[in-house]
Scaffold this motif. Structure first.
Motif, PDB file in Angstrom:
ATOM      1  N   LEU A 365       0.827  -1.210   0.000  1.00 15.23           N
ATOM      2  CA  LEU A 365       0.000   0.000   0.000  1.00 15.23           C
ATOM      3  C   LEU A 365       0.860   1.258   0.000  1.00 15.23           C
ATOM      4  O   LEU A 365       0.669   2.164  -0.809  1.00 15.23           O
ATOM      5  N   VAL A 366       1.809   1.308   0.931  1.00 10.84           N
ATOM      6  CA  VAL A 366       2.644   2.502   1.058  1.00 10.84           C
ATOM      7  C   VAL A 366       3.652   2.589  -0.070  1.00 10.84           C
ATOM      8  O   VAL A 366       3.890   3.659  -0.625  1.00 10.84           O
ATOM      9  N   SER A 367       4.250   1.452  -0.419  1.00 10.68           N
ATOM     10  CA  SER A 367       5.265   1.457  -1.454  1.00 10.68           C
ATOM     11  C   SER A 367       4.704   1.945  -2.786  1.00 10.68           C
ATOM     12  O   SER A 367       5.344   2.720  -3.495  1.00 10.68           O
ATOM     13  N   ASN A 368       3.483   1.517  -3.126  1.00 13.67           N
ATOM     14  CA  ASN A 368       2.873   1.935  -4.385  1.00 13.67           C
ATOM     15  C   ASN A 368       2.616   3.428  -4.425  1.00 13.67           C
ATOM     16  O   ASN A 368       2.764   4.074  -5.453  1.00 13.67           O
ATOM     17  N   VAL A 369       2.220   3.997  -3.284  1.00 12.72           N
ATOM     18  CA  VAL A 369       1.932   5.430  -3.246  1.00 12.72           C
ATOM     19  C   VAL A 369       3.224   6.244  -3.283  1.00 12.72           C
ATOM     20  O   VAL A 369       3.403   7.136  -4.117  1.00 12.72           O
ATOM     21  N   MET A 370       4.171   5.924  -2.366  1.00 14.45           N
ATOM     22  CA  MET A 370       5.348   6.772  -2.196  1.00 14.45           C
ATOM     23  C   MET A 370       6.348   6.636  -3.322  1.00 14.45           C
ATOM     24  O   MET A 370       6.959   7.626  -3.740  1.00 14.45           O
ATOM     25  N   TYR A 371       6.553   5.416  -3.805  1.00 17.67           N
ATOM     26  CA  TYR A 371       7.654   5.223  -4.747  1.00 17.67           C
ATOM     27  C   TYR A 371       7.210   4.868  -6.162  1.00 17.67           C
ATOM     28  O   TYR A 371       8.057   4.659  -7.031  1.00 17.67           O
ATOM     29  N   LEU A 372       5.916   4.801  -6.411  1.00 18.67           N
ATOM     30  CA  LEU A 372       5.433   4.622  -7.781  1.00 18.67           C
ATOM     31  C   LEU A 372       4.638   5.837  -8.253  1.00 18.67           C
ATOM     32  O   LEU A 372       4.761   6.260  -9.393  1.00 18.67           O
ATOM     33  N   GLN A 373       3.823   6.422  -7.353  1.00 19.96           N
ATOM     34  CA  GLN A 373       3.006   7.572  -7.737  1.00 19.96           C
ATOM     35  C   GLN A 373       3.726   8.897  -7.497  1.00 19.96           C
ATOM     36  O   GLN A 373       3.425   9.882  -8.143  1.00 19.96           O
ATOM     37  N   TRP A 374       4.662   8.925  -6.542  1.00 18.67           N
ATOM     38  CA  TRP A 374       5.411  10.148  -6.256  1.00 18.67           C
ATOM     39  C   TRP A 374       6.798  10.066  -6.871  1.00 18.67           C
ATOM     40  O   TRP A 374       7.310   8.992  -7.152  1.00 18.67           O
ATOM     41  N   ASP A 375       7.415  11.242  -7.044  1.00 18.38           N
ATOM     42  CA  ASP A 375       8.825  11.284  -7.415  1.00 18.38           C
ATOM     43  C   ASP A 375       9.646  10.805  -6.221  1.00 18.38           C
ATOM     44  O   ASP A 375       9.412  11.241  -5.088  1.00 18.38           O
ATOM     45  N   PRO A 376      10.626   9.903  -6.411  1.00 19.05           N
ATOM     46  CA  PRO A 376      11.406   9.393  -5.287  1.00 19.05           C
ATOM     47  C   PRO A 376      12.103  10.477  -4.476  1.00 19.05           C
ATOM     48  O   PRO A 376      12.286  10.333  -3.265  1.00 19.05           O
ATOM     49  N   ILE A 377      12.481  11.577  -5.134  1.00 15.93           N
ATOM     50  CA  ILE A 377      13.150  12.662  -4.399  1.00 15.93           C
ATOM     51  C   ILE A 377      12.201  13.258  -3.378  1.00 15.93           C
ATOM     52  O   ILE A 377      12.570  13.505  -2.214  1.00 15.93           O
ATOM     53  N   TRP A 378      10.936  13.479  -3.785  1.00 12.39           N
ATOM     54  CA  TRP A 378       9.946  14.009  -2.844  1.00 12.39           C
ATOM     55  C   TRP A 378       9.659  12.987  -1.748  1.00 12.39           C
ATOM     56  O   TRP A 378       9.545  13.335  -0.565  1.00 12.39           O
ATOM     57  N   ALA A 379       9.553  11.726  -2.129  1.00 10.48           N
ATOM     58  CA  ALA A 379       9.273  10.677  -1.136  1.00 10.48           C
ATOM     59  C   ALA A 379      10.383  10.614  -0.092  1.00 10.48           C
ATOM     60  O   ALA A 379      10.117  10.536   1.117  1.00 10.48           O
ATOM     61  N   ASN A 380      11.627  10.671  -0.537  1.00 12.63           N
ATOM     62  CA  ASN A 380      12.760  10.579   0.388  1.00 12.63           C
ATOM     63  C   ASN A 380      12.892  11.832   1.252  1.00 12.63           C
ATOM     64  O   ASN A 380      13.345  11.756   2.392  1.00 12.63           O
ATOM     65  N   THR A 381      12.492  12.969   0.718  1.00 10.72           N
ATOM     66  CA  THR A 381      12.481  14.195   1.518  1.00 10.72           C
ATOM     67  C   THR A 381      11.448  14.097   2.633  1.00 10.72           C
ATOM     68  O   THR A 381      11.700  14.502   3.777  1.00 10.72           O
ATOM     69  N   ILE A 382      10.291  13.542   2.317  1.00 10.29           N
ATOM     70  CA  ILE A 382       9.228  13.383   3.323  1.00 10.29           C
ATOM     71  C   ILE A 382       9.628  12.363   4.385  1.00 10.29           C
ATOM     72  O   ILE A 382       9.295  12.509   5.563  1.00 10.29           O
ATOM     73  N   VAL A 383      10.382  11.331   3.969  1.00 14.92           N
ATOM     74  CA  VAL A 383      10.891  10.355   4.939  1.00 14.92           C
ATOM     75  C   VAL A 383      11.708  11.068   6.012  1.00 14.92           C
ATOM     76  O   VAL A 383      11.600  10.772   7.207  1.00 14.92           O
ATOM     77  N   GLY A 384      12.530  12.027   5.597  1.00 14.40           N
ATOM     78  CA  GLY A 384      13.324  12.785   6.558  1.00 14.40           C
ATOM     79  C   GLY A 384      12.469  13.611   7.495  1.00 14.40           C
ATOM     80  O   GLY A 384      12.752  13.702   8.697  1.00 14.40           O
ATOM     81  N   LEU A 385      11.404  14.216   6.972  1.00 12.46           N
ATOM     82  CA  LEU A 385      10.505  15.004   7.820  1.00 12.46           C
ATOM     83  C   LEU A 385       9.764  14.100   8.804  1.00 12.46           C
ATOM     84  O   LEU A 385       9.535  14.480   9.956  1.00 12.46           O
ATOM     85  N   LEU A 386       9.391  12.905   8.351  1.00  9.05           N
ATOM     86  CA  LEU A 386       8.733  11.945   9.245  1.00  9.05           C
ATOM     87  C   LEU A 386       9.655  11.547  10.389  1.00  9.05           C
ATOM     88  O   LEU A 386       9.213  11.342  11.523  1.00  9.05           O
ATOM     89  N   SER A 387      10.962  11.441  10.103  1.00  7.14           N
ATOM     90  CA  SER A 387      11.894  11.005  11.135  1.00  7.14           C
ATOM     91  C   SER A 387      12.061  12.045  12.232  1.00  7.14           C
ATOM     92  O   SER A 387      12.615  11.753  13.293  1.00  7.14           O
ATOM     93  N   ALA A 388      11.576  13.276  11.995  1.00  7.03           N
ATOM     94  CA  ALA A 388      11.584  14.287  13.050  1.00  7.03           C
ATOM     95  C   ALA A 388      10.448  14.058  14.036  1.00  7.03           C
ATOM     96  O   ALA A 388      10.503  14.508  15.184  1.00  7.03           O
TER      97      ALA A 388
END
Length: 474
Positions: A365-388
């Motif tokens: 579910l998450v993989s399809n949204v974050m890494y197929l529908q979004w640009d990986p650069i945006w997905a990885n940037t959001i990962v960093g914000l989540l880690s805060a």
């Protein structure tokens, strides 16, 4: 509740769908799936309230892991596919065992250095130089940046916080600024080394980024630290602190233990790079180096004490004689017992909880949204914000086990963002949480939050720096 649901969906681990798709049960819309999400959400809420409740973070996730796998076990057993669940749990246990043993050796070496008073000696050296507050702000930050790639960001932050507490005991504003600076520096320094943070270690052990390739993150990490540090330093006065100097005698063998630790790192890298074995094999071999050296220290202790006692008596140094009378033989197993067991058990709980949620089916579910529908650069940037907001360990573990099809540049990007994103809030990293306890009342959540916009500038600048200087890796 929506926020928690989104976070729980992200925390998914290695689904064992490979080779067993026919037996895989999609439980995402079942009561088992919903109950498991609620259990993990409740456990992680308790983890985030650790400071307020004084409840160690390992306890709720250990309980949650057991409950989630119990639900999965009953479900798969009733469907006749229990072997799928058994394979999944064994795989996650192996993942944890490799990382736990690796961390245990690293923590034992750091504990041994502490016992030999190496860090106390460094602290006394800094305090004895007569620097003003602004100089000390920069010195503690730069040392945090360069020590954390070897000694890990948590240990480094605690050491440097002790220094600033001694320097600015009567200046809470300086202590808060210096602690924010230390957290940012330690997290940034840990981002370009497999030994600097658990997240970078996981990426290295997974074989996605080689040891040498982590060097590509050095300049972005420097930018991540320097941008907020430069702005914050403008608010630190150039005044002399009231400091009482102290003499610290580093114990015998301290420098040789540092050399052995570096040799252990080389051994781990060699096992991984030359024969393609897990780095943990090299780390465990490195523990033997420390054990043999500990044996040498114990055997030669009487001779060393007699020689030092003779010198002290000749100089009539009563203080030295008193110190010699309290010497305790080096014991490597006592150092092992001083490892951060709460952290290691917390890590077990996270790995097993996340592994259970993955087997339930939330991975796709998450993989399809974050890494197929979004640009990986945006997905990885959001990962960093989540880690805060939540610990970067489950966030990075989720990304690793999703195994999205990304370029090396994007894998380096998510390693960077997960490592430094936690600096945005005091609760976003182990270093920040530990310093709130050590400098209680002076370094606070809101004291750190005040500088979050400045830290965000460094976060954004480091991402753009990585995209620019490592563009060939994308």
């Amino acid at each position: 509740m929506k926020l928690f649901l989104g976070l729980m969906l992200l925390f998914s681990s290695n689904a064992l769908a490979s080779g067993s798709d026919a037996s895989f049960l999609d439980l995402t819309n079942s009561p088992v799936g919903y109950i498991s999400l609620i259990i993990f959400a409740a456990a992680y809420t308790l983890v985030m309230l650790e400071e307020q409740l004084h409840l160690r973070k390992s306890k709720p996730v250990l309980l949650a892991a057991g409950l989630i796998w119990l639900l999965i076990g009953f479900t798969y057993s009733s469907s006749g596919d229990i072997e799928v669940a058994k394979s999944a749990i064994e795989h996650n246990l192996l993942e944890y065992a490799e990382l736990m043993l690796f961390l245990l050796v690293a923590m034992t070496y750091i504990s041994a250095m502490e016992e030999r008073r190496l860090f106390d000696g460094l602290k006394a050296w800094i305090l004895g130089k007569g620097y003003d507050l602004r100089q000390l702000f920069w010195i503690t930050g730069i040392l945090s940046f360069f020590i954390s790639p070897i000694a890990d960001n948590l240990t480094t932050a605690l050491l440097m916080c002790t220094v600033v507490m001694k320097i600015g005991a009567d200046n809470p504003r300086f202590i808060n600024l210096a602690c924010v600076n230390i957290v940012v520096a330690a997290n940034a320094g840990g981002a370009f080394s497999p030994f600097g943070d658990i997240t970078t270690l996981m990426v290295w052990q997974a074989g996605i980024v080689s040891f040498a390739e982590f060097g590509s993150l050095f300049v972005p990490s420097v930018v991540n630290y320097l941008v907020p540090a430069f702005i914050m330093s403008m608010f630190v006065p150039k005044e002399q602190p009231n400091v009482v100097q102290e003499f610290v005698e580093i114990k015998r063998g301290a420098k040789r233990i540092v050399v052995l630790f570096l040799l252990t790192i080389v051994t781990a890298v060699g096992f991984h790079g030359l024969v393609h074995f897990p780095p943990v094999i090299g780390m465990m071999m490195g523990l033997a180096y420390l054990q043999f050296f500990g044996f040498y220290l114990r055997k030669t202790l009487p001779r060393s004490l007699a020689r030092k006692r003779a010198k002290a008596q000749a100089k009539q140094d009563e203080a030295a004689l008193k110190r010699l009378g309290s010497v305790v033989p080096f014991d490597v197993f006592r150092r092992v017992s001083h490892a951060e067991w709460d952290t290691l058990l917390f890590f077990y709980g996270v790995v097993m909880c996340v592994g259970g949620l993955s087997l339930i089916g939330y991975l796709s579910l998450v993989s399809n949204v974050m890494y197929l529908q979004w640009d990986p650069i945006w997905a990885n940037t959001i990962v960093g914000l989540l880690s805060a907001v939540v610990d970067n360990i489950p966030v990075m573990f989720a990304v690793l086990t999703m195994q999205p099809d990304m370029s090396l540049g994007n894998w380096l990007l998510v390693t960077l963002t997960a490592g430094v994103g936690g600096s945005l809030l005091s609760l976003g990293s182990a270093a920040g949480v530990a310093l709130m306890g050590q400098a209680r009342g002076m370094y606070t959540f809101f004291g750190h939050l005040k500088w979050a916009p400045v830290i965000l500038l460094g976060y954004i600048a480091s991402i753009f720096t990585h995209l620019f200087i490592n563009s060939a890796a994308f």
